[in-house]
Every structure is written in structure tokens, then in C-alpha cells.
Design an enzyme around this catalytic site. Structure first.
Site, PDB file in Angstrom:
ATOM      1  N   LYS A 163       5.276   5.781  10.907  1.00 51.38           N
ATOM      2  CA  LYS A 163       5.519   6.197  12.386  1.00 51.38           C
ATOM      3  C   LYS A 163       4.131   6.694  12.793  1.00 51.38           C
ATOM      4  O   LYS A 163       3.772   6.516  14.095  1.00 51.38           O
ATOM      5  CB  LYS A 163       6.592   7.067  12.621  1.00 51.38           C
ATOM      6  CG  LYS A 163       6.928   8.243  11.928  1.00 51.38           C
ATOM      7  CD  LYS A 163       8.205   8.878  12.224  1.00 51.38           C
ATOM      8  CE  LYS A 163       8.444  10.239  11.532  1.00 51.38           C
ATOM      9  NZ  LYS A 163       8.371  10.038  10.153  1.00 51.38           N
ATOM     10  N   VAL A 207      10.315   4.423  -0.824  1.00 53.96           N
ATOM     11  CA  VAL A 207      10.419   3.202   0.098  1.00 53.96           C
ATOM     12  C   VAL A 207       9.945   1.861  -0.696  1.00 53.96           C
ATOM     13  O   VAL A 207      10.437   0.820  -0.721  1.00 53.96           O
ATOM     14  CB  VAL A 207      10.005   3.245   1.406  1.00 53.96           C
ATOM     15  CG1 VAL A 207      10.152   1.846   2.330  1.00 53.96           C
ATOM     16  CG2 VAL A 207      10.654   4.519   2.178  1.00 53.96           C
ATOM     17  N   GLY A 208       8.620   2.080  -1.187  1.00 50.67           N
ATOM     18  CA  GLY A 208       7.983   0.940  -1.841  1.00 50.67           C
ATOM     19  C   GLY A 208       8.801   0.319  -2.947  1.00 50.67           C
ATOM     20  O   GLY A 208       8.849  -0.665  -3.310  1.00 50.67           O
ATOM     21  N   LEU A 213       0.833  -1.393   0.096  1.00 52.85           N
ATOM     22  CA  LEU A 213       0.200   0.142   0.049  1.00 52.85           C
ATOM     23  C   LEU A 213       0.767   1.476  -0.078  1.00 52.85           C
ATOM     24  O   LEU A 213       1.627   1.508   1.059  1.00 52.85           O
ATOM     25  CB  LEU A 213      -0.825  -0.111   1.314  1.00 52.85           C
ATOM     26  CG  LEU A 213      -2.187   0.676   1.382  1.00 52.85           C
ATOM     27  CD1 LEU A 213      -3.051   0.083  -0.093  1.00 52.85           C
ATOM     28  CD2 LEU A 213      -2.860   0.318   2.672  1.00 52.85           C
ATOM     29  N   GLY A 214       1.050   2.008  -1.085  1.00 57.04           N
ATOM     30  CA  GLY A 214       1.793   3.193  -1.247  1.00 57.04           C
ATOM     31  C   GLY A 214       3.081   2.514  -1.938  1.00 57.04           C
ATOM     32  O   GLY A 214       3.523   1.328  -1.779  1.00 57.04           O
ATOM     33  N   GLY A 222       5.820   4.704  -3.154  1.00 59.02           N
ATOM     34  CA  GLY A 222       6.694   5.746  -3.547  1.00 59.02           C
ATOM     35  C   GLY A 222       8.302   5.260  -3.262  1.00 59.02           C
ATOM     36  O   GLY A 222       8.567   4.150  -3.716  1.00 59.02           O
ATOM     37  N   LYS A 246       8.662   9.782  17.093  1.00 58.14           N
ATOM     38  CA  LYS A 246       9.564   8.558  17.151  1.00 58.14           C
ATOM     39  C   LYS A 246       9.951   8.487  18.889  1.00 58.14           C
ATOM     40  O   LYS A 246       9.878   7.249  19.117  1.00 58.14           O
ATOM     41  CB  LYS A 246      11.082   8.866  16.504  1.00 58.14           C
ATOM     42  CG  LYS A 246      10.647   8.825  15.036  1.00 58.14           C
ATOM     43  CD  LYS A 246      11.939   9.514  14.321  1.00 58.14           C
ATOM     44  CE  LYS A 246      11.766   8.968  12.609  1.00 58.14           C
ATOM     45  NZ  LYS A 246      12.883   9.234  11.994  1.00 58.14           N
ATOM     46  N   GLU A 290      11.190  18.293   4.182  1.00 59.68           N
ATOM     47  CA  GLU A 290      10.086  18.464   3.569  1.00 59.68           C
ATOM     48  C   GLU A 290      10.117  20.149   3.138  1.00 59.68           C
ATOM     49  O   GLU A 290      10.764  20.696   3.586  1.00 59.68           O
ATOM     50  CB  GLU A 290       8.832  18.199   4.065  1.00 59.68           C
ATOM     51  CG  GLU A 290       8.657  16.805   4.271  1.00 59.68           C
ATOM     52  CD  GLU A 290       7.466  16.461   5.233  1.00 59.68           C
ATOM     53  OE1 GLU A 290       6.369  16.855   4.756  1.00 59.68           O
ATOM     54  OE2 GLU A 290       7.662  15.659   6.277  1.00 59.68           O
TER      55      GLU A 290
END
Lengths: 343, 343
Positions: B108, B11-12, B6-7, B9, B207, B192
Site C-alpha cells: 500500500k 503473501v508470495g 519480488l518478495g 514472504g 488505506k 507488528e
């Protein structure tokens, strides 16, 4: 899970205290303690550890038991180390496997010198061999590789695993003379009366051998590790370097040679391993590993570079590393039975 | 083990490359990829990852699939983070558990904000929830605690887990202005466009919340973490401190208050958690954690003080952390079945 302790020195006693203090939460019963010079005590119903810990000499009823005859599911091998031969520890461990026990050891000699034989015996008996404490107390190494580095290849290792020499060079950085720092390590029981094993790097070479053979699939012996002696001259060098903001640290370094493309997968990895004093600047992750502390840096393909440090461990941390191995064995489904349960 | 991503981007895609490159050695088949804005692809026989990786837009045949309908044993949740609500990721994960899937996430928000609900749902479905990547990429934290710290209590944590602010303060120590270092982090996609989440410590607070709640049995929210902003003034302070040989590092610090002697065991641990710039000298184990690197220091009862560092990770290291979670699930005996196999 019934445990037999072979050896009952500082580590064995610390383990017994840990098992006693946490007995309600732990799935273990100590059924035998056998020492070389302070007797033995065997009771299949379990020993009363609080009572055992008060004794200097164990009662030693009946004939001296053999390892294979002990009523235990796991042997905890904590006898005195002969780093040149790994004996008699290795023979004890082989005997335990033949009798269907798992084996946990804090004894680096047999792992550095007899790993292949021990693994073959463990495999033949479908039992586990664990040795987390051998390299750096409870600094996680083999646990870490198993849990956090699956399918990753480790191609280089740097480490500080020799407490005596790191203490001497750390003390030098604070202006303390080599002989005084060595004497302190001896007084604390960290360095032996004859410190040549530490100073000439044999202790570090044995640990480097274990790391290379276990984590990098190498097949080296301690004599294959190039060693430089930590001497009074190294102490003076450490003082000089510290005045300029650096540190001299006693490092083991292991580099895997690139595998040939068509190499057979069962060939051992070729490695270059060394031990000696190395200059580090303050941004090196091993710079701050001071005094009795230990550290390992692992260069991997999939996980990048990971550093693990353990701050100034005591004998309790060696015992805890043994306990983590025992807990791992206890949680494996096949751990609760021994030979008698198999056909 | 069939995986639904799911996703899809950075990382995927890194995970898909890893699964593709090592497909022969890994027990996984990707049967679904679902994205918010670039379509979806579902095939119970398994997707051809080399082909998927060449596409910008997925073919999106048929109606948009719901999470619960995906033909998978494990959901890999990698959608965009909303750190304030943890949604919609948390709802996706709950839906996956209801459908009998395991869940692995690098996200997270849901772990910091919805841990109790997610754990209850995992428990009710007898499925696993894993989130190694959420705090510090593949720096081993939860794997380490599980494998190397059984029965140990963690009573304090210090850590550098905020790459953007550590990069800014590390750059300042080399004389680089705050704005330039921030711009570099933005150019590299680490910070960002609106960097307030990082600079005001929200990212670190999320975190710290995960660490406190998972490793110390606390029950805090990100707003409970005291935050100090990393500002241009902090950058100037970092420059000044560096000239004197120190470093200013952006630290999270978590201290467990001693448990009351007769406290009920199910009460959460009370903790004090904070984030802010801290002065470190060169012998602090976190001093050398420079630039994009990350580290955690765990103070424990049984294992003493352990420090783990990860040197300058890339997105591949996040994907690898997800992979270690998936491998862990795949090796558990109950992992290969899902709801349809149960009564």
C-alpha cells in the site's frame, strides 16, 4: 450503440431519464420504444428522449413492429413479468438474438425459466445476454462474480432479495402490524395488489433459481426451492424476536452439495435452496439489512465469505443496473456490429 | 504470461501455492523470484513452484538480478512495506514499467504515496498497474468500482480496514482486555511487534489515502487524514458501549466536498478524511463487521449506498486478490507482449 426498449414502465422511464441526463458521456442512442398498451415509436436516427418522456401514449406510426425488425444493436427487455412462464419476454429475447442483437433484461422470469435456451441463442449469434438487475437492482452480483471472483467456486449463498417481505418483517420489529406494512408496500407500488407472489416466496424462489443456476452451475426451477410463507404469524414472531434484540429476516439460502470426486464437469451442481423467515442475531451480517434494503452473502473457496448490501434502492437503481450491462456490452469489441456486418 | 515475484514472504508463498495448485487452469508461469534476504531464482522456462515452496533460501546463481532484467511480462511487487516512504517498492515498480512489464502489488505504501508517478509510468509504457489487495485483501473495491459502478460518483466512504484495531475493539466488546487482544494479534502476526502504526491510525490513513485518491479523484497524503489513537481507554469505552448493545468500531470516513459548479474537471476532489473509534448501533451495516473482518460502505450518486464485507480473511485472500489482478491483466489483449514486441 443503438438501443430498442421493449416496455416503458417505471424502469424504462428511469432508464430513459438516465440516458437523457448523461447523453454526452454515454455511447447510446435509443432508436425504438415498443410497449404493449401505450404504442410504439421507431426512428433509426434516434428518439428525442426528453420529448418521449413527456408522452403518455407513443405515436405508433405504421404497423406494429416486430422485435426482429427493430433498428437496434441491443434489445432492452423491460416488459411486464409473468413469473410462472417467463413469457412473452423469453420469446422476444430469442427473436432479438436471431436478429443479431445483444439482450439486456431486468426481467427475472425468462432468466429463471429459460436460461439454457437464451444462452444457446446468444452463443449461436455471438451476442451477449446480461441481466444484472434481475435479482437485486444494482446490488452487484453477476458483475461482482465476473470481476472479483474469477476461478472461485461459490458453495453457499444467503440473501435478502424480497423487498416486500423484508419491509413487512422490519416494520414488525418496530411494532407495525403486518397488514399496515403490507398496505404501505402496496401503496408505494413495491408489493402488487395480489401479494401472494411475495408472501408465499415465489418472487424469492425465482431469484434463488437465477443465483443457483448462474453462480453455482445448478439447473433448478423455482418450484425446486422450498418455500415457507411469510404470514401474520411471522409478523408477530418478528415483533417478539425484536424485543429480545434479534431480527426475523426473509432469507433465501442455497447450498451446493459437494461434487462427487469423479463427477463429469458438465453435470449441473446439485443444490438445496429454500426461502423462509430466519432468526438472526446482531452480529449476523444480514441483521442490519432493514426495510427495502437487500443483501447477498457468498461463501467461496478462494475469496472466503463476501457480503454485498444495497441500501434502500429506488427504481433509479434498477435502471442503473441495466445501464451497467449496456456499458459492458458497449465496451466489448464485437458489440458495435450486428448481423448485417457478418458474412 | 510470465511473472516475476519480488518478495517471497507469507503473501508470495500463498500466491505461489495458489498458482501451483491451479496451474492447469491458469495462464501463468513464474520465471523469477527475487527476495531481499533469502536469495533469488530466475529461469525463463519457468520455476518448479512445488520445489521452490520447499526452500527457505533460494539458490541465487549468478549476480543479483535487477528488476528491469527479469524475463517477465508482469512484476508482482510483494516486498516489505515502508509506509512512510513507499520505497524501495515504488522504484521497483517504475523500473518494471520502463522495462515494459505490467505491475501488480499488494504494497500500500507506493500506491498511497506515489500514485501519480506510477500511473504516468504505466501510461507511458502502455502497461497496467493493479493493486486490489492494498486496502482490504480480496474484499472487492477497485474491481467493484470498475465493474459495477461505471459513470457513478462516490461522494462518501466509511470503512473498517484496520484488522488489528477492529480485533482489539471487538474483543473488548466480549470483555477481553486491550493488552490481551493486542498480544493475540501480535502472536498471529497481524499486528507488528511495534503496534503504533495500527493503533495511531497510520495503517488506516494510508488505506484511506488510496481510497480517496483512486475512487474519488482526490490528491491527499496519509498525513492529511485526521487520526485518533485507539488506546486502552478506547477499549474500556468499547466494553461499556457493548453492554448497552452498541459497538465501537475503528472507522475511516471520507467525505468529498461538493465540487464547485464551474470547477475544471482536472482539479482533484477536495475530501475530508478521518480515522477514529465510532459508536455504531445494531442497524448500522458496519456493526456486524467483527474481529478480523473488513468492510467498506460507498455512497454514490447512481448506485445509491453499497456495502461490501469480507469475513475474517487469511493470507490466502490477499494472494487471491493479487491473482484477480493478474487474471485481469492476462485477459487484456495487449498483455501478452512487452517492450521487445513494440517498435
Amino acid at each position: 450503440v443503438r438501443l430498442a426498449l421493449l416496455g416503458f414502465g417505471n424502469v424504462g422511464r428511469a432508464l430513459a431519464r438516465l440516458l437523457h441526463d448523461r447523453s454526452a458521456a454515454l455511447p447510446f442512442r435509443v432508436t425504438a420504444i415498443v410497449t404493449a398498451r401505450h404504442g410504439w415509436w421507431v426512428d433509426p436516427r434516434g428518439l428525442e428522449l426528453a420529448q418521449v418522456l413527456r408522452l403518455e401514449e407513443l405515436p405508433s406510426r405504421g404497423p406494429r413492429p416486430t422485435v426482429g425488425s427493430l433498428p437496434a444493436d441491443a434489445l432492452v427487455e423491460l416488459t411486464t413479468l409473468d413469473p410462472r412462464t417467463g413469457q412473452p419476454a423469453a420469446d422476444h429475447m430469442l427473436e432479438a438474438f436471431r436478429a443479431g442483437m445483444h439482450v439486456v433484461t431486468a426481467n427475472k422470469g425468462p432468466i429463471a425459466l429459460h436460461l439454457a435456451d437464451l444462452r444457446a441463442a446468444a452463443f449461436a449469434s455471438a451476442r451477449e445476454l446480461r441481466f444484472e438487475a434481475t435479482v437485486s437492482d444494482c446490488l452487484p452480483v453477476f458483475d461482482l462474480a465476473r470481476a472479483a471472483l474469477p476461478h472461485a467456486e461459490i458453495h453457499a449463498i444467503r440473501g435478502i432479495v424480497s423487498s416486500t417481505t423484508n419491509h413487512i418483517l422490519s416494520s414488525a420489529a418496530r411494532g407495525i402490524a403486518f397488514a399496515d406494512a403490507l398496505a404501505e408496500a402496496q401503496r408505494l407500488g413495491i408489493a402488487e395488489a395480489d401479494p401472494t407472489n411475495d408472501l408465499e416466496g415465489w418472487d424469492a424462489a425465482v431469484k434463488a433459481t437465477i443465483l443457483a443456476n448462474v453462480l453455482m452451475d445448478a439447473d433448478i426451477r423455482p418450484a425446486d426451492v422450498m418455500r415457507e410463507t411469510i404470514s401474520e404469524a411471522t409478523g408477530l414472531e418478528a415483533m417478539r424476536v425484536a424485543r429480545e434484540g434479534g431480527r426475523v429476516r426473509p432469507l433465501i439460502e442455497i447450498h451446493a452439495r459437494p461434487r462427487r470426486t469423479h463427477a463429469h464437469h458438465l453435470e449441473p451442481t446439485e443444490v438445496k435452496a429454500s426461502f423462509g423467515p430466519r432468526h438472526l442475531d446482531a452480529l449476523d451480517p444480514l441483521y442490519a439489512v432493514d426495510g427495502w434494503s437487500m443483501a447477498l452473502e457468498l461463501d467461496t473457496d478462494l475469496a472466503g465469505r463476501i457480503v454485498v448490501q444495497l441500501h434502500a434502492p429506488h427504481v433509479e437503481q434498477v435502471a442503473y443496473a441495466v445501464l451497467t450491462d449496456l456499458l459492458d456490452i458497449a465496451s466489448a469489441p464485437r458489440s458495435r456490429s450486428r448481423r448485417t456486418d457478418r458474412p
